[in-house]
Design a protein around this motif. Structure first.
Motif, PDB file in Angstrom:
ATOM      1  N   ALA A   2      48.281  50.100  38.193  1.00 48.20           N
ATOM      2  CA  ALA A   2      48.640  48.698  37.963  1.00 48.20           C
ATOM      3  C   ALA A   2      48.742  47.937  39.270  1.00 48.20           C
ATOM      4  O   ALA A   2      48.281  46.801  39.377  1.00 48.20           O
ATOM      5  N   LEU A   3      49.326  48.564  40.276  1.00 51.74           N
ATOM      6  CA  LEU A   3      49.469  47.899  41.567  1.00 51.74           C
ATOM      7  C   LEU A   3      48.124  47.653  42.225  1.00 51.74           C
ATOM      8  O   LEU A   3      47.885  46.577  42.786  1.00 51.74           O
ATOM      9  N   SER A   4      47.211  48.612  42.136  1.00 48.42           N
ATOM     10  CA  SER A   4      45.880  48.410  42.725  1.00 48.42           C
ATOM     11  C   SER A   4      45.103  47.327  41.994  1.00 48.42           C
ATOM     12  O   SER A   4      44.314  46.606  42.595  1.00 48.42           O
ATOM     13  N   THR A   5      45.323  47.202  40.701  1.00 46.68           N
ATOM     14  CA  THR A   5      44.664  46.137  39.940  1.00 46.68           C
ATOM     15  C   THR A   5      45.169  44.773  40.377  1.00 46.68           C
ATOM     16  O   THR A   5      44.395  43.835  40.538  1.00 46.68           O
ATOM     17  N   ILE A   6      46.450  44.649  40.595  1.00 45.99           N
ATOM     18  CA  ILE A   6      47.034  43.372  41.007  1.00 45.99           C
ATOM     19  C   ILE A   6      46.593  43.011  42.421  1.00 45.99           C
ATOM     20  O   ILE A   6      46.250  41.870  42.705  1.00 45.99           O
ATOM     21  N   ILE A   7      46.579  43.979  43.321  1.00 44.86           N
ATOM     22  CA  ILE A   7      46.250  43.714  44.715  1.00 44.86           C
ATOM     23  C   ILE A   7      44.779  43.349  44.894  1.00 44.86           C
ATOM     24  O   ILE A   7      44.434  42.530  45.741  1.00 44.86           O
ATOM     25  N   SER A   8      43.897  43.906  44.072  1.00 41.21           N
ATOM     26  CA  SER A   8      42.461  43.703  44.274  1.00 41.21           C
ATOM     27  C   SER A   8      41.962  42.335  43.815  1.00 41.21           C
ATOM     28  O   SER A   8      40.796  42.030  44.022  1.00 41.21           O
ATOM     29  N   HIS A   9      42.788  41.512  43.207  1.00 44.73           N
ATOM     30  CA  HIS A   9      42.346  40.215  42.698  1.00 44.73           C
ATOM     31  C   HIS A   9      42.871  39.070  43.560  1.00 44.73           C
ATOM     32  O   HIS A   9      43.866  39.195  44.263  1.00 44.73           O
ATOM     33  N   ASP A  10      42.181  37.947  43.448  1.00 43.40           N
ATOM     34  CA  ASP A  10      42.615  36.734  44.134  1.00 43.40           C
ATOM     35  C   ASP A  10      43.931  36.243  43.535  1.00 43.40           C
ATOM     36  O   ASP A  10      44.219  36.481  42.359  1.00 43.40           O
ATOM     37  N   PRO A  11      44.707  35.521  44.323  1.00 42.39           N
ATOM     38  CA  PRO A  11      45.953  34.950  43.780  1.00 42.39           C
ATOM     39  C   PRO A  11      45.702  33.993  42.618  1.00 42.39           C
ATOM     40  O   PRO A  11      46.505  33.923  41.694  1.00 42.39           O
ATOM     41  N   ASP A  12      44.575  33.281  42.650  1.00 48.66           N
ATOM     42  CA  ASP A  12      44.260  32.361  41.551  1.00 48.66           C
ATOM     43  C   ASP A  12      44.067  33.115  40.239  1.00 48.66           C
ATOM     44  O   ASP A  12      44.532  32.678  39.186  1.00 48.66           O
ATOM     45  N   THR A  13      43.381  34.238  40.300  1.00 47.93           N
ATOM     46  CA  THR A  13      43.148  35.047  39.103  1.00 47.93           C
ATOM     47  C   THR A  13      44.464  35.630  38.602  1.00 47.93           C
ATOM     48  O   THR A  13      44.695  35.696  37.395  1.00 47.93           O
ATOM     49  N   PHE A  14      45.314  36.041  39.512  1.00 53.33           N
ATOM     50  CA  PHE A  14      46.628  36.564  39.133  1.00 53.33           C
ATOM     51  C   PHE A  14      47.449  35.506  38.404  1.00 53.33           C
ATOM     52  O   PHE A  14      48.051  35.772  37.360  1.00 53.33           O
ATOM     53  N   ILE A  15      47.463  34.295  38.936  1.00 56.59           N
ATOM     54  CA  ILE A  15      48.218  33.204  38.311  1.00 56.59           C
ATOM     55  C   ILE A  15      47.620  32.848  36.947  1.00 56.59           C
ATOM     56  O   ILE A  15      48.346  32.574  35.995  1.00 56.59           O
ATOM     57  N   ALA A  16      46.296  32.881  36.841  1.00 58.02           N
ATOM     58  CA  ALA A  16      45.647  32.570  35.567  1.00 58.02           C
ATOM     59  C   ALA A  16      45.967  33.635  34.514  1.00 58.02           C
ATOM     60  O   ALA A  16      46.218  33.304  33.350  1.00 58.02           O
ATOM     61  N   ALA A  17      45.960  34.904  34.909  1.00 56.74           N
ATOM     62  CA  ALA A  17      46.321  35.967  33.967  1.00 56.74           C
ATOM     63  C   ALA A  17      47.784  35.833  33.552  1.00 56.74           C
ATOM     64  O   ALA A  17      48.137  36.069  32.390  1.00 56.74           O
ATOM     65  N   PHE A  18      48.645  35.441  34.488  1.00 59.92           N
ATOM     66  CA  PHE A  18      50.055  35.197  34.181  1.00 59.92           C
ATOM     67  C   PHE A  18      50.181  34.061  33.164  1.00 59.92           C
ATOM     68  O   PHE A  18      50.941  34.166  32.199  1.00 59.92           O
TER      69      PHE A  18
END
Length: 112
Positions: A2-18
């Motif tokens: 889970a941590l590697s999945t979160i780290i490997s993405h852009d912050p924009d993608t993380f915020i969009a998934a959130f």
């Protein structure tokens, strides 16, 4: 993982998934709070993992169905996949009163 999945993405993608996960949790009022927390985490992970795939599918659908040559960014794919993935899985596993779930209908043992 889970941590590697979160780290490997852009912050924009993380915020969009959130954001997509929040959309799912707000619409899932028929579950207990603990279930919504678990489904939120699953929705977030699915949104991050499937963001690029969903963006490609949305691009293809827009060109085939609407005739538009849109290049959908992974951020939009993250929102759509996070909001829809868990809900789709829950729909496929629900048991209607007369027929059973879609999985039961198509994968019954001994029946062809």
């Amino acid at each position: 993982m889970a941590l590697s999945t979160i780290i490997s993405h852009d912050p924009d993608t993380f915020i969009a998934a959130f954001a997509g996960s929040i959309i799912f949790v707000v619409s899932a009022i028929d579950f207990a709070v603990w279930a919504r927390v678990l489904l939120f985490a699953a929705s977030m992970m699915i949104g991050l993992i499937c963001s690029e795939f969903s963006a490609q599918v949305l691009s293809q659908l827009s060109s085939k169905l609407l005739g538009l040559g849109l290049d959908v960014p992974p951020v939009v794919g993250a929102v759509v996949s996070a909001a829809a993935a868990v809900r789709l899985l829950m729909y496929l596993t629900t048991r209607p009163k007369k027929t059973g779930s879609i999985f039961d209908h198509n994968f019954r043992k001994g029946e062809k």
